[in-house]
Design a protein around this motif. Structure first.
Motif, PDB file in Angstrom:
ATOM      1  N   ASP A 101       0.849  -1.191   0.000  1.00 39.91           N
ATOM      2  CA  ASP A 101       0.000   0.000   0.000  1.00 39.91           C
ATOM      3  C   ASP A 101       0.886   1.243   0.000  1.00 39.91           C
ATOM      4  OD1 ASP A 101      -2.321  -1.437   0.200  1.00 39.91           O
ATOM      5  OD2 ASP A 101      -2.376  -1.358   2.393  1.00 39.91           O
ATOM      6  N   GLU A 103       0.023   5.012   1.189  1.00 43.23           N
ATOM      7  CA  GLU A 103      -1.076   5.784   1.777  1.00 43.23           C
ATOM      8  C   GLU A 103      -0.642   7.215   2.062  1.00 43.23           C
ATOM      9  OE1 GLU A 103      -2.775   3.942   5.188  1.00 43.23           O
ATOM     10  OE2 GLU A 103      -3.577   2.251   4.052  1.00 43.23           O
ATOM     11  N   GLN A 104      -1.622   8.123   1.963  1.00 45.98           N
ATOM     12  CA  GLN A 104      -1.384   9.534   2.258  1.00 45.98           C
ATOM     13  C   GLN A 104      -2.566  10.084   3.043  1.00 45.98           C
ATOM     14  OE1 GLN A 104      -0.837  11.342  -1.635  1.00 45.98           O
ATOM     15  NE2 GLN A 104       1.108  12.166  -0.904  1.00 45.98           N
ATOM     16  N   GLY A 105      -2.301  10.732   4.144  1.00 45.28           N
ATOM     17  CA  GLY A 105      -3.357  11.478   4.813  1.00 45.28           C
ATOM     18  C   GLY A 105      -3.391  12.885   4.218  1.00 45.28           C
ATOM     19  N   GLU A 108      -0.206  14.771   5.020  1.00 49.24           N
ATOM     20  CA  GLU A 108       0.928  14.228   4.278  1.00 49.24           C
ATOM     21  C   GLU A 108       0.865  14.642   2.821  1.00 49.24           C
ATOM     22  OE1 GLU A 108      -0.127  10.390   5.701  1.00 49.24           O
ATOM     23  OE2 GLU A 108       1.879  10.002   6.482  1.00 49.24           O
ATOM     24  N   ARG A 109      -0.367  14.700   2.289  1.00 54.95           N
ATOM     25  CA  ARG A 109      -0.519  15.058   0.888  1.00 54.95           C
ATOM     26  C   ARG A 109      -0.077  16.505   0.664  1.00 54.95           C
ATOM     27  NH1 ARG A 109      -5.971  13.231  -1.516  1.00 54.95           N
ATOM     28  NH2 ARG A 109      -6.381  15.200  -2.527  1.00 54.95           N
ATOM     29  N   SER A 114       4.457  10.286   1.747  1.00 57.48           N
ATOM     30  CA  SER A 114       3.591   9.107   1.767  1.00 57.48           C
ATOM     31  C   SER A 114       4.110   8.077   2.748  1.00 57.48           C
ATOM     32  CB  SER A 114       3.549   8.444   0.383  1.00 57.48           C
ATOM     33  OG  SER A 114       2.896   9.249  -0.521  1.00 57.48           O
ATOM     34  N   ARG A 115       3.213   7.146   3.061  1.00 59.99           N
ATOM     35  CA  ARG A 115       3.595   5.976   3.855  1.00 59.99           C
ATOM     36  C   ARG A 115       3.609   4.761   2.940  1.00 59.99           C
ATOM     37  NH1 ARG A 115      -1.129   5.913   7.459  1.00 59.99           N
ATOM     38  NH2 ARG A 115      -1.665   7.760   6.284  1.00 59.99           N
ATOM     39  N   SER A 127       1.983  -6.152   8.981  1.00 62.50           N
ATOM     40  CA  SER A 127       2.198  -5.028   8.072  1.00 62.50           C
ATOM     41  C   SER A 127       3.313  -4.155   8.632  1.00 62.50           C
ATOM     42  CB  SER A 127       0.914  -4.230   7.889  1.00 62.50           C
ATOM     43  OG  SER A 127       0.436  -3.797   9.131  1.00 62.50           O
ATOM     44  N   THR A 129       5.157  -0.597   8.299  1.00 66.56           N
ATOM     45  CA  THR A 129       4.905   0.738   7.759  1.00 66.56           C
ATOM     46  C   THR A 129       6.193   1.551   7.732  1.00 66.56           C
ATOM     47  OG1 THR A 129       2.740   0.627   8.780  1.00 66.56           O
ATOM     48  CG2 THR A 129       3.439   2.763   7.984  1.00 66.56           C
ATOM     49  N   HIS A 135       6.641  11.277  -1.935  1.00 62.84           N
ATOM     50  CA  HIS A 135       5.628  10.483  -2.622  1.00 62.84           C
ATOM     51  C   HIS A 135       6.194   9.754  -3.840  1.00 62.84           C
ATOM     52  CE1 HIS A 135       1.727   9.095  -3.750  1.00 62.84           C
ATOM     53  NE2 HIS A 135       1.820   9.648  -4.942  1.00 62.84           N
ATOM     54  N   ARG A 142       7.487   1.125  -4.462  1.00 62.32           N
ATOM     55  CA  ARG A 142       6.405   0.158  -4.629  1.00 62.32           C
ATOM     56  C   ARG A 142       6.581  -0.611  -5.936  1.00 62.32           C
ATOM     57  NH1 ARG A 142       0.535   2.414  -5.307  1.00 62.32           N
ATOM     58  NH2 ARG A 142       1.427   3.087  -7.277  1.00 62.32           N
TER      59      ARG A 142
END
Lengths: 154, 503
Positions: A101, A103-105, A108-109, A114-115, A127, A129, A135, A142
């Motif tokens: 995954d 992910e961005q809150g 963070e965005r 990103s995470r 998982s 993290t 990003h 990834r």
């Protein structure tokens, strides 16, 4: 493997952590303000300590946490190091990654970080993290890990 | 193939109509308490029993209606790529599970469905517990057929030659069996005080059913003053005899419960080696039939108990992705001698530690820290109690606990050990009832080294492995050794891709 220098996270991560701490402090500051208005003790008896504690938490801790964190992208494994007091040093071989995954809150965005989350089939470390990546880096990582995960079947 | 194809063409199917009955009875079990509540509540009212009868009838009727609607709205389909179950009255839920994700299909027969010749089918995906896809209830033949079909389709989805699979007839080879005599022995060691607690609890819960107040000492005195007066007059000797009888009765209840529970759970326990893996059947009222493919065994655990260890009895269980009833481990030989366990382990492709295995121990500092953390608070508490408490025994008791904790840490340091060989990680934990865990190096998913502040100061670290369906961790290894073990294990993990793990 332990000798290899770790890659630092994106400096914007420090800012994000600081803002998060400030947001977390808001209810406490509001409470302290209420105490001030109530005039229960001398002026500043509530506000000063609360603001001092959170100022310390917001300025010092994120920087130290940032310095304590790091990762190392190996050829076939990812190493994630974290923790100030309680150090944890996790290695996930790409060949055991079930899915990935990014992910961005909202915060963070806004700062373009990103995470990256790696999921494994293990009960422990189901998982892993890795927060605070730029990003583009997270997406690139990834893709690289994805290329290693040949088949995502059980 | 033809069987599978026919299955697909059949399309949507319903569960067996009798499932309604089984479902309704199961629901009625839950309705018993409301019914009892209504009965008690109605005592307070003036209306007659006719009214009460109507309410009970309505509760039963609602349950039957719900069971019927539930049955009407549940359908399943064995499709080309997945199995689907759709259910729900108002909010429909449609779940589809691809064959590749199905770890196994297990059948479970609870007492009532068993009377009706029905079974519950569970498709194990590794999601665990409530998230598993269940189908309740179909006939036993349908359940077994579903299991076959799903397995064949899954193997097909994984690219295995079906013809080849079919050719090899499913023939079991008996690995382990427990007859009544063995069960009786097993039950003796399963001594349990649960029943006593249950009886005590029930006495407290249902005391309103008794015609007198159980917890009123004055009431007892009154009752004893009458016909029971002679009891008080018998003197000390008879009271001691009475206490002994009570003690024997308690111990008897403990044994009987242990034996009864063992018989219920493990009646006719048999473990077979079939072509599809280990097949375990057991149970007196609730019969279960579970198949575990050999390659799904992630790790094995050999455990024992303080008493049974003296007689050489051990239990073997497998850690696998699929979940067993209540626990994540599949018990495959709960009560066996080591020479019975060794052949089972061999089939599962695990080896018991060889005589020349190089065992390592954790850092002594680690156990010292643990002993201090456990014992110091009790010692301080004991001192305080000695000074302030009215009886010295509290203080001595607390200091005794501290002493036990320290002693235990010492023995744990002496007995707990681990070893890594070319293929396995071996771990021996525990003092009086040691537990041996064997894990395949290749079947691990991640490695973590962690250190708290004290660990950093003393130079030891915890090593935790990601094991599917279980845990494998070593506390307090010297840091260098933890790093060395991690490097060694990571090299074996990384060399084999997940999808190429032996399937």
């Amino acid at each position: 493997m332990e000798d290899k220098p770790l890659t630092k996270l994106d400096p914007a991560y420090v800012t994000v952590m600081r803002i998060q701490t400030l947001l977390f402090s808001l209810p406490f500051v509001a409470g302290a303000l209420a105490g001030e208005v109530g005039n229960l003790l001398f002026t500043g008896a509530f506000l000063v300590p609360v603001v001092l504690v959170f100022a310390l938490l917001a300025i010092m801790v994120p920087l130290r946490r940032f310095n304590a964190r790091g990762y190392d992208m190996g050829e076939d494994r990812l190493r994630v190091v974290r923790g100030l007091m309680f150090r944890a040093d996790t290695v996930v071989p790409f060949s055991r990654v079930q899915h990935i995954d990014v992910e961005q809150g909202p915060l963070e965005r806004a700062f373009g970080i990103s995470r990256l989350i790696l999921h494994t089939a293990g009960t422990h470390n189901a998982s892993v993290t890795l927060p605070g990546l730029k990003h583009e880096d997270a997406v690139a990582m990834r893709e690289e890990i994805r290329a290693h995960v040949k088949r995502e079947t059980m | 193939m033809s069987e599978a194809q026919a299955e697909i063409e059949q399309g949507w199917q319903r569960t067996h109509p009798l499932a309604m009955v089984a479902g309704a009875i199961a629901a009625l079990k839950n309705a018993i308490f409301p019914i009892i509540a209504v009965m008690f509540g109605s005592q307070a009212m003036d209306r007659g029993s006719g009214f009460l009868f109507l309410i009970v009838l309505a509760i039963i009727g609602i349950n039957l209606l719900a069971a019927w609607l539930g049955w009407l709205r549940l359908r399943y389909r064995v499709g080309a790529d997945d199995i689907r179950v759709e259910k729900g009255l108002v909010s429909r839920s449609a779940r589809s599970v691809p064959y590749e994700r199905i770890q196994d299909v297990s059948l479970e027969q609870k007492p009532i469905p068993r009377l009706l010749g029905l079974t519950e089918v569970r498709f194990e995906t590794g999601a665990g517990g409530k998230d598993e896809l269940r189908l309740a209830y179909v006939t036993l033949e349908e359940g077994e057929r579903l299991r076959e079909v799903v397995r064949d389709l899954r193997d097909e989805a994984q690219g295995l030659e079906l013809a080849e699979k079919k050719q090899r007839e499913e023939q079991g080879e008996l690995l382990f069996h427990m007859g009544p005599e063995r069960l009786l022995k097993f039950g003796m060691f399963e001594f349990s005080l649960v029943a006593i607690a249950v009886i005590g609890g029930a006495a407290q819960q249902f005391d309103f059913l008794l015609p007198f107040d159980l917890w009123d000492p004055e009431g007892w005195e009154e009752r004893l003053a009458g016909p029971g007066d002679w009891l008080a007059g018998l003197g000390w000797a008879s009271r001691i005899v009475g206490a002994i009888i009570a003690f024997i009765a308690l111990v008897g209840i403990g044994f009987v419960t242990g034996i009864a529970r063992t018989f219920l759970r493990d009646w006719d326990f048999r473990l077979d080696r079939t072509l599809k893996g280990f097949r375990r059947r057991r149970g007196l009222l609730t019969k279960t039939d579970v198949v575990m493919p050999v390659h799904r065994v992630q790790a094995t655990v050999v455990d024992t108990g303080i008493l049974r260890r003296i007689f050489g009895w051990h239990g073997l269980s497998f850690i696998s992705l699929a979940q067993d009833a209540k626990s994540a481990n599949h018990s495959v030989a709960p009560f066996a001698q080591m020479d019975e366990i060794a052949p089972i382990l061999e089939v599962a492709k695990f080896d018991l530690p060889a005589a020349d295995t190089k065992w390592h121990r954790a850092s002594a500092d680690y156990y010292l820290v643990r002993a201090l953390f456990g014992a110091v608070p009790f010692t301080i508490g004991g001192m305080v109690a000695l000074v302030f408490a009215p009886s010295v025994w509290i203080g001595f008791g607390l200091i005794g606990v501290a002493g036990f904790i320290a002693l235990r840490a010492h023995y744990l340091w002496r007995y707990e050990r681990h070893a890594v060989d070319a293929r396995q990680i071996m771990s021996r934990r525990g003092w009086l009832s040691p537990k041996l865990k064997l894990a395949d190096r290749v079947k691990l998913h991640s490695v973590e080294i962690s250190q708290g502040p004290l660990a950093k100061w003393c130079g030891y670290a915890d090593l935790k492995f990601g094991l599917a369906g279980g845990t494998l961790s070593f506390g307090g290894l010297p840091l260098a050794e933890a790093q060395e073990m991690r490097a060694a294990v990571l090299s074996s993990i990384a060399s084999v891709d997940f999808s190429r793990l032996p399937r």
